[in-house]
Design a protein around this motif. Sequence first.
Motif, PDB file in Angstrom:
ATOM      1  N   ALA A 120      -3.124  -9.639  -4.492  1.00 39.96           N
ATOM      2  CA  ALA A 120      -3.749  -8.907  -3.389  1.00 39.96           C
ATOM      3  C   ALA A 120      -2.708  -8.121  -2.599  1.00 39.96           C
ATOM      4  O   ALA A 120      -3.022  -7.103  -1.983  1.00 39.96           O
ATOM      5  N   ARG A 121      -1.465  -8.587  -2.613  1.00 40.88           N
ATOM      6  CA  ARG A 121      -0.390  -7.841  -1.948  1.00 40.88           C
ATOM      7  C   ARG A 121      -0.145  -6.518  -2.679  1.00 40.88           C
ATOM      8  O   ARG A 121       0.087  -5.476  -2.055  1.00 40.88           O
ATOM      9  N   ASP A 122      -0.191  -6.564  -4.010  1.00 40.63           N
ATOM     10  CA  ASP A 122      -0.016  -5.341  -4.798  1.00 40.63           C
ATOM     11  C   ASP A 122      -1.162  -4.360  -4.560  1.00 40.63           C
ATOM     12  O   ASP A 122      -0.956  -3.140  -4.517  1.00 40.63           O
ATOM     13  N   HIS A 123      -2.367  -4.892  -4.421  1.00 43.39           N
ATOM     14  CA  HIS A 123      -3.511  -4.016  -4.141  1.00 43.39           C
ATOM     15  C   HIS A 123      -3.337  -3.331  -2.785  1.00 43.39           C
ATOM     16  O   HIS A 123      -3.637  -2.136  -2.648  1.00 43.39           O
ATOM     17  N   PHE A 124      -2.858  -4.070  -1.790  1.00 42.76           N
ATOM     18  CA  PHE A 124      -2.627  -3.463  -0.479  1.00 42.76           C
ATOM     19  C   PHE A 124      -1.580  -2.353  -0.584  1.00 42.76           C
ATOM     20  O   PHE A 124      -1.759  -1.262  -0.032  1.00 42.76           O
ATOM     21  N   ALA A 125      -0.496  -2.628  -1.305  1.00 46.50           N
ATOM     22  CA  ALA A 125       0.557  -1.614  -1.457  1.00 46.50           C
ATOM     23  C   ALA A 125       0.021  -0.384  -2.184  1.00 46.50           C
ATOM     24  O   ALA A 125       0.409   0.755  -1.873  1.00 46.50           O
ATOM     25  N   THR A 126      -0.876  -0.597  -3.147  1.00 46.25           N
ATOM     26  CA  THR A 126      -1.496   0.529  -3.859  1.00 46.25           C
ATOM     27  C   THR A 126      -2.353   1.344  -2.909  1.00 46.25           C
ATOM     28  O   THR A 126      -2.310   2.589  -2.921  1.00 46.25           O
ATOM     29  N   GLU A 127      -3.132   0.670  -2.076  1.00 44.84           N
ATOM     30  CA  GLU A 127      -3.933   1.385  -1.074  1.00 44.84           C
ATOM     31  C   GLU A 127      -3.045   2.247  -0.187  1.00 44.84           C
ATOM     32  O   GLU A 127      -3.365   3.420   0.097  1.00 44.84           O
ATOM     33  N   GLU A 128      -1.933   1.680   0.255  1.00 45.19           N
ATOM     34  CA  GLU A 128      -1.037   2.417   1.139  1.00 45.19           C
ATOM     35  C   GLU A 128      -0.450   3.644   0.448  1.00 45.19           C
ATOM     36  O   GLU A 128      -0.272   4.703   1.069  1.00 45.19           O
ATOM     37  N   ARG A 129      -0.141   3.511  -0.832  1.00 50.52           N
ATOM     38  CA  ARG A 129       0.392   4.656  -1.590  1.00 50.52           C
ATOM     39  C   ARG A 129      -0.663   5.760  -1.696  1.00 50.52           C
ATOM     40  O   ARG A 129      -0.337   6.957  -1.579  1.00 50.52           O
ATOM     41  N   ILE A 130      -1.906   5.366  -1.923  1.00 50.40           N
ATOM     42  CA  ILE A 130      -2.984   6.352  -2.012  1.00 50.40           C
ATOM     43  C   ILE A 130      -3.158   7.058  -0.668  1.00 50.40           C
ATOM     44  O   ILE A 130      -3.287   8.287  -0.601  1.00 50.40           O
ATOM     45  N   LYS A 131      -3.149   6.292   0.419  1.00 47.17           N
ATOM     46  CA  LYS A 131      -3.285   6.894   1.747  1.00 47.17           C
ATOM     47  C   LYS A 131      -2.151   7.885   2.020  1.00 47.17           C
ATOM     48  O   LYS A 131      -2.372   8.972   2.564  1.00 47.17           O
ATOM     49  N   ALA A 132      -0.933   7.497   1.630  1.00 49.75           N
ATOM     50  CA  ALA A 132       0.233   8.345   1.887  1.00 49.75           C
ATOM     51  C   ALA A 132       0.246   9.600   1.023  1.00 49.75           C
ATOM     52  O   ALA A 132       0.952  10.564   1.348  1.00 49.75           O
ATOM     53  N   SER A 133      -0.531   9.601  -0.056  1.00 50.03           N
ATOM     54  CA  SER A 133      -0.520  10.736  -0.995  1.00 50.03           C
ATOM     55  C   SER A 133      -1.190  11.980  -0.433  1.00 50.03           C
ATOM     56  O   SER A 133      -0.991  13.084  -0.944  1.00 50.03           O
ATOM     57  N   GLY A 134      -2.039  11.791   0.579  1.00 57.26           N
ATOM     58  CA  GLY A 134      -2.785  12.918   1.118  1.00 57.26           C
ATOM     59  C   GLY A 134      -4.142  13.114   0.469  1.00 57.26           C
ATOM     60  O   GLY A 134      -4.942  13.926   0.945  1.00 57.26           O
ATOM     61  N   MET A 135      -4.415  12.392  -0.621  1.00 55.91           N
ATOM     62  CA  MET A 135      -5.723  12.482  -1.254  1.00 55.91           C
ATOM     63  C   MET A 135      -6.747  11.704  -0.434  1.00 55.91           C
ATOM     64  O   MET A 135      -6.413  10.731   0.260  1.00 55.91           O
TER      65      MET A 135
END
Length: 286
Positions: A120-135
């Motif tokens: 679940a920590r990896d999923h959170f980090a993935t969410e953060e990467r998506i948010k930071a992408s601008g998409m």
Amino acid sequence: MASLSNLSDLAITGSTGGLGGMVARQLADVGQAQRLLVRDAGRAPELEGADPLVFSYADPDSARQVLEGVKVLFMVSAAEAEDRLQQHYTFIDAAAAAGVQHVVYTSFYGAAPDATFTLARDHFATEERIKASGMNYTFLRDNFYLDFLPLLTGEDGVIRGPAGNGVVSAVSRDDIARCAVAVLRDPALHVGTTYNLTGPEEITLARAADILTAKTGRTVTYHPETVEEAYASRASYGAPPWQVDAWVSTYTAIAAGEMAGLSPDVHALTGRDPLSLAGFLAQPQL
């Protein structure tokens, strides 16, 4: 690849697996064209209006190529691996570079940097990467799969794990798939939204064992291990430490209350109540 301009602007990953396959089939059933992003074209489902394209999460060039012209991307998390988070980062960066506008990502219930369940920590980090992408994004935070509860039972009919008396609000993959299809059919309505997808009940593993016994005719019981017992009982599998940590922390997350809580989101998205464990077991099992 100029030919990609003639393909659908909706891309689906994971169609050779359980959840992604359900989503792809349901989209095809309503006449939605789609690109099926797969590692092996030979394993892609044959669906009307679906075009298989080969890529790898870890290969930015192949990812950018197959995502050319895509507006909406359904991203099923990659297969569990020690470098899965890096694969996710590579793929997300490639999607942003390719001009993808909206990512619908299958995350995990209670995703947080300090979640007990290690993945679940990896999923959170993935969410953060998506948010930071601008998409744009929509996150489907799935609770534990209801479909997996029967598979926790050992050959001796015992479910073993350090879950204590904690409860889990497990949700069926079919309910998750129907939620995903609802989002993908009108993604603009769901931009920036995180949905918590749970079943209709909070159950202990002891209660799950009772339901499995009643519905399958097989006697199933639950043995609450200690954490030390859990690691010892799984040592014989020869799995790498990160994998064993993930297995054990699934149960300790239940014990910690991090799989508890009921959400109305499945009904809100689909207009139908989610399946209970008894309801799931009553369905024909493919």
